[in-house]
Write an enzyme that holds these catalytic residues in place. Structure first.
Site, PDB file in Angstrom:
ATOM      1  N   GLY A  22       0.802  -1.217   0.000  1.00 37.54           N
ATOM      2  CA  GLY A  22       0.000   0.000   0.000  1.00 37.54           C
ATOM      3  C   GLY A  22       0.831   1.262   0.000  1.00 37.54           C
ATOM      4  CD  GLU A  23       6.131   2.792   2.674  1.00 35.76           C
ATOM      5  OE1 GLU A  23       7.192   3.411   2.544  1.00 35.76           O
ATOM      6  OE2 GLU A  23       5.963   1.866   3.495  1.00 35.76           O
ATOM      7  CB  ALA A  24       3.186   5.942  -2.742  1.00 37.23           C
TER       8      ALA A  24
END
Length: 114
Positions: A22-24
């Site tokens: 989920g972390e860009a």
């Protein structure tokens, strides 16, 4: 090795083995790895490895847009082509290639593991 493989097939193969975090920042690193490998195997296809990086992100966004039931107004092929104008070091990619990517993603969702 993605040599000679169509872009969308290479992206499917690459993404089939894991779930995107989920972390860009982590997604960026994963997509950079894909773009570098794809460009290395297909050096004449794009002007730089930045192009498959941008196109991979755009393709993932299209995949989400096309297959997420919460998205009511789906992206059209014209919008997809417009979103990808000038991504090859200021030049446009072949509309037929982009159109094929669009058609194949809309018809067959890229499914991620997990």
């Amino acid at each position: 090795d993605f040599g000679g493989m169509p872009f969308e097939d290479a992206l499917r193969k690459f993404l089939s083995g894991f779930r995107l975090p989920g972390e860009a920042q982590k997604i960026d690193r994963i997509m950079e790895a894909f773009a570098s490998q794809f460009h290395e195997g297909n050096p004449a296809m794009f002007a730089s490895k930045d192009t498959p990086f941008v196109l991979a992100y755009s393709t993932i966004m299209l995949n989400t847009d096309a297959h997420n039931p919460q998205v009511k107004k789906k992206m059209s092929k014209t919008e997809f082509l417009r979103n990808n104008r000038g991504i090859d070091d200021g030049n446009d990619l072949d509309a037929e290639i982009l159109g094929t990517i669009y058609d194949r993603i809309v018809q067959d969702e890229i499914k991620l593991s997990g």
